[in-house]
Design a protein around this motif. Structure first.
Motif, PDB file in Angstrom:
ATOM      1  N   VAL A 133       0.864  -1.169   0.000  1.00  0.00           N
ATOM      2  CA  VAL A 133       0.000   0.000   0.000  1.00  0.00           C
ATOM      3  C   VAL A 133       0.902   1.220   0.000  1.00  0.00           C
ATOM      4  N   ARG A 134       0.398   2.343  -0.455  1.00  0.00           N
ATOM      5  CA  ARG A 134       1.196   3.563  -0.385  1.00  0.00           C
ATOM      6  C   ARG A 134       1.546   3.826   1.078  1.00  0.00           C
ATOM      7  N   ALA A 135       2.757   4.281   1.321  1.00  0.00           N
ATOM      8  CA  ALA A 135       3.201   4.519   2.692  1.00  0.00           C
ATOM      9  C   ALA A 135       2.285   5.516   3.400  1.00  0.00           C
ATOM     10  N   VAL A 136       1.733   6.479   2.670  1.00  0.00           N
ATOM     11  CA  VAL A 136       0.849   7.467   3.295  1.00  0.00           C
ATOM     12  C   VAL A 136      -0.474   6.848   3.735  1.00  0.00           C
ATOM     13  N   ASP A 137      -0.826   5.680   3.182  1.00  0.00           N
ATOM     14  CA  ASP A 137      -2.069   5.002   3.574  1.00  0.00           C
ATOM     15  C   ASP A 137      -1.863   4.067   4.762  1.00  0.00           C
ATOM     16  N   ALA A 138      -0.623   3.840   5.156  1.00  0.00           N
ATOM     17  CA  ALA A 138      -0.324   2.947   6.278  1.00  0.00           C
ATOM     18  C   ALA A 138      -0.082   3.795   7.519  1.00  0.00           C
ATOM     19  N   ALA A 139      -0.975   3.656   8.500  1.00  0.00           N
ATOM     20  CA  ALA A 139      -0.831   4.440   9.727  1.00  0.00           C
ATOM     21  C   ALA A 139       0.317   3.917  10.579  1.00  0.00           C
ATOM     22  N   LYS A 140       0.401   2.583  10.699  1.00  0.00           N
ATOM     23  CA  LYS A 140       1.461   1.979  11.507  1.00  0.00           C
ATOM     24  C   LYS A 140       1.460   0.476  11.308  1.00  0.00           C
ATOM     25  N   VAL A 141       2.505  -0.163  11.822  1.00  0.00           N
ATOM     26  CA  VAL A 141       2.603  -1.613  11.868  1.00  0.00           C
ATOM     27  C   VAL A 141       2.745  -1.982  13.336  1.00  0.00           C
ATOM     28  N   VAL A 142       1.922  -2.940  13.793  1.00  0.00           N
ATOM     29  CA  VAL A 142       1.927  -3.317  15.202  1.00  0.00           C
ATOM     30  C   VAL A 142       2.113  -4.830  15.320  1.00  0.00           C
TER      31      VAL A 142
ATOM     32  N   GLY B  38      10.945  -9.124  -5.080  1.00  0.00           N
ATOM     33  CA  GLY B  38      10.187  -9.782  -6.133  1.00  0.00           C
ATOM     34  C   GLY B  38       9.055  -8.917  -6.658  1.00  0.00           C
ATOM     35  N   ASP B  39       8.248  -9.496  -7.545  1.00  0.00           N
ATOM     36  CA  ASP B  39       7.113  -8.776  -8.124  1.00  0.00           C
ATOM     37  C   ASP B  39       5.943  -8.827  -7.164  1.00  0.00           C
ATOM     38  N   GLY B  40       5.197  -7.735  -7.113  1.00  0.00           N
ATOM     39  CA  GLY B  40       4.061  -7.667  -6.211  1.00  0.00           C
ATOM     40  C   GLY B  40       2.946  -6.823  -6.779  1.00  0.00           C
ATOM     41  N   MET B  41       1.986  -6.540  -5.927  1.00  0.00           N
ATOM     42  CA  MET B  41       0.801  -5.811  -6.331  1.00  0.00           C
ATOM     43  C   MET B  41       0.598  -4.610  -5.412  1.00  0.00           C
ATOM     44  N   LEU B  42       0.438  -3.433  -6.001  1.00  0.00           N
ATOM     45  CA  LEU B  42       0.121  -2.222  -5.240  1.00  0.00           C
ATOM     46  C   LEU B  42      -1.392  -2.148  -5.115  1.00  0.00           C
ATOM     47  N   LEU B  43      -1.878  -2.020  -3.887  1.00  0.00           N
ATOM     48  CA  LEU B  43      -3.310  -2.046  -3.628  1.00  0.00           C
ATOM     49  C   LEU B  43      -3.896  -0.646  -3.592  1.00  0.00           C
ATOM     50  N   ASP B  44      -5.153  -0.555  -4.003  1.00  0.00           N
ATOM     51  CA  ASP B  44      -5.899   0.690  -3.931  1.00  0.00           C
ATOM     52  C   ASP B  44      -6.543   0.750  -2.551  1.00  0.00           C
ATOM     53  N   ALA B  45      -6.072   1.648  -1.692  1.00  0.00           N
ATOM     54  CA  ALA B  45      -6.541   1.718  -0.308  1.00  0.00           C
ATOM     55  C   ALA B  45      -8.026   2.048  -0.234  1.00  0.00           C
ATOM     56  N   ASP B  46      -8.513   2.899  -1.139  1.00  0.00           N
ATOM     57  CA  ASP B  46      -9.935   3.264  -1.107  1.00  0.00           C
ATOM     58  C   ASP B  46     -10.818   2.065  -1.438  1.00  0.00           C
ATOM     59  N   ALA B  47     -10.421   1.286  -2.444  1.00  0.00           N
ATOM     60  CA  ALA B  47     -11.197   0.095  -2.811  1.00  0.00           C
ATOM     61  C   ALA B  47     -11.168  -0.931  -1.686  1.00  0.00           C
ATOM     62  N   LEU B  48     -10.017  -1.065  -1.056  1.00  0.00           N
ATOM     63  CA  LEU B  48      -9.883  -2.006   0.052  1.00  0.00           C
ATOM     64  C   LEU B  48     -10.741  -1.556   1.233  1.00  0.00           C
ATOM     65  N   ALA B  49     -10.701  -0.259   1.538  1.00  0.00           N
ATOM     66  CA  ALA B  49     -11.504   0.273   2.641  1.00  0.00           C
ATOM     67  C   ALA B  49     -12.989   0.078   2.375  1.00  0.00           C
ATOM     68  N   SER B  50     -13.393   0.184   1.118  1.00  0.00           N
ATOM     69  CA  SER B  50     -14.796  -0.018   0.764  1.00  0.00           C
ATOM     70  C   SER B  50     -15.234  -1.451   1.077  1.00  0.00           C
ATOM     71  N   ILE B  51     -14.370  -2.418   0.777  1.00  0.00           N
ATOM     72  CA  ILE B  51     -14.674  -3.822   1.089  1.00  0.00           C
ATOM     73  C   ILE B  51     -14.728  -4.023   2.602  1.00  0.00           C
ATOM     74  N   PHE B  52     -13.758  -3.442   3.321  1.00  0.00           N
ATOM     75  CA  PHE B  52     -13.743  -3.561   4.773  1.00  0.00           C
ATOM     76  C   PHE B  52     -15.005  -2.937   5.380  1.00  0.00           C
ATOM     77  N   ARG B  53     -15.382  -1.780   4.864  1.00  0.00           N
ATOM     78  CA  ARG B  53     -16.570  -1.085   5.366  1.00  0.00           C
ATOM     79  C   ARG B  53     -17.807  -1.946   5.175  1.00  0.00           C
ATOM     80  N   GLY B  54     -17.916  -2.558   4.008  1.00  0.00           N
ATOM     81  CA  GLY B  54     -19.053  -3.411   3.723  1.00  0.00           C
ATOM     82  C   GLY B  54     -19.096  -4.634   4.629  1.00  0.00           C
ATOM     83  N   ALA B  55     -17.919  -5.117   5.027  1.00  0.00           N
ATOM     84  CA  ALA B  55     -17.855  -6.311   5.865  1.00  0.00           C
ATOM     85  C   ALA B  55     -18.311  -6.041   7.301  1.00  0.00           C
TER      86      ALA B  55
END
Length: 197
Positions: free
Chosen positions: A63-72, A178-195
């Motif tokens: 995820v973009r670093a600005v979208d990550a509040a912290k790691v715990v 290695g190769d990876g995938m950059l996630l869209d934080a807004d789309a992910l948050a939308s799924i989380f919100r729906g859950a």
């Protein structure tokens, strides 16, 4: 002893470093360095993107670093009664803050590792993602760390990948691990919100 009295470290005579520092610069080197320094700071940094990379579901995600509040550190996740969504795992307490914990694997349609079993990677940390005023946490197998990627190197994910990942795939990226995938934080948050609705 004053600053003028301090010894100055100099490269050893004949060393590769001394040769590099004293080599004559060509006209092309000078023009390139001048252009780089003359460019506005915004333009010099706009081609770089800081991302937080991690492993989940056996894949490298970011995820973009600005979208990550912290790691715990991982802590016990307590199920919430009458919540049946496979994406919403429950609530965890970290230093007095209640975190809504999600399954990144389920949200994206990835194979989730079983909680127990030989060879199953256990979560080592939780990424806390911030979207507006909302915070969502999800356990990950391993945090790779924050790294910069050249935005020009990002590749548009194939439609099949984007669809398989519930529309969360923003771009494909390459990092040293290695190769990876950059996630869209807004789309992910939308799924989380729906859950949690």
């Amino acid at each position: 002893m004053t600053g003028a009295d301090l010894p100055i470290a100099r490269p050893a005579a004949g060393s590769g470093l001394e040769q590099l520092m004293t080599r004559p610069l060509g006209e092309a080197d000078l023009e390139s360095a001048t252009a780089a320094l003359a460019a506005p700071l915004e333009r010099r940094s706009e081609s770089r993107l800081s991302v937080l990379a991690f492993r989940a579901g056996g894949e490298i995600l970011a995820v973009r670093a600005v979208d990550a509040a912290k790691v715990v550190p991982c802590s016990a996740i307590h199920r919430v009664p009458h919540r049946q969504s496979p994406v919403f795992r429950g609530i965890a307490n970290h230093d007095g803050e209640l975190l809504l914990c999600m399954s990144i694997e389920r949200a994206m349609g990835l194979a989730e590792a079983p909680s127990h079993g030989a060879g199953a990677p256990a979560p080592t940390a939780m990424v806390v993602m911030e979207a507006g005023r909302e915070r969502w946490a999800f356990p990950v197998e391993r945090v790779i760390g924050v790294t910069d990627v050249d935005q020009a190197s990002l590749r548009t994910p194939p439609l099949t990948v984007s669809a398989a990942r519930s529309g969360c795939a923003r771009a494909l990226l390459s990092i040293p691990e290695g190769d990876g995938m950059l996630l869209d934080a807004d789309a992910l948050a939308s799924i989380f919100r729906g859950a949690t609705a």
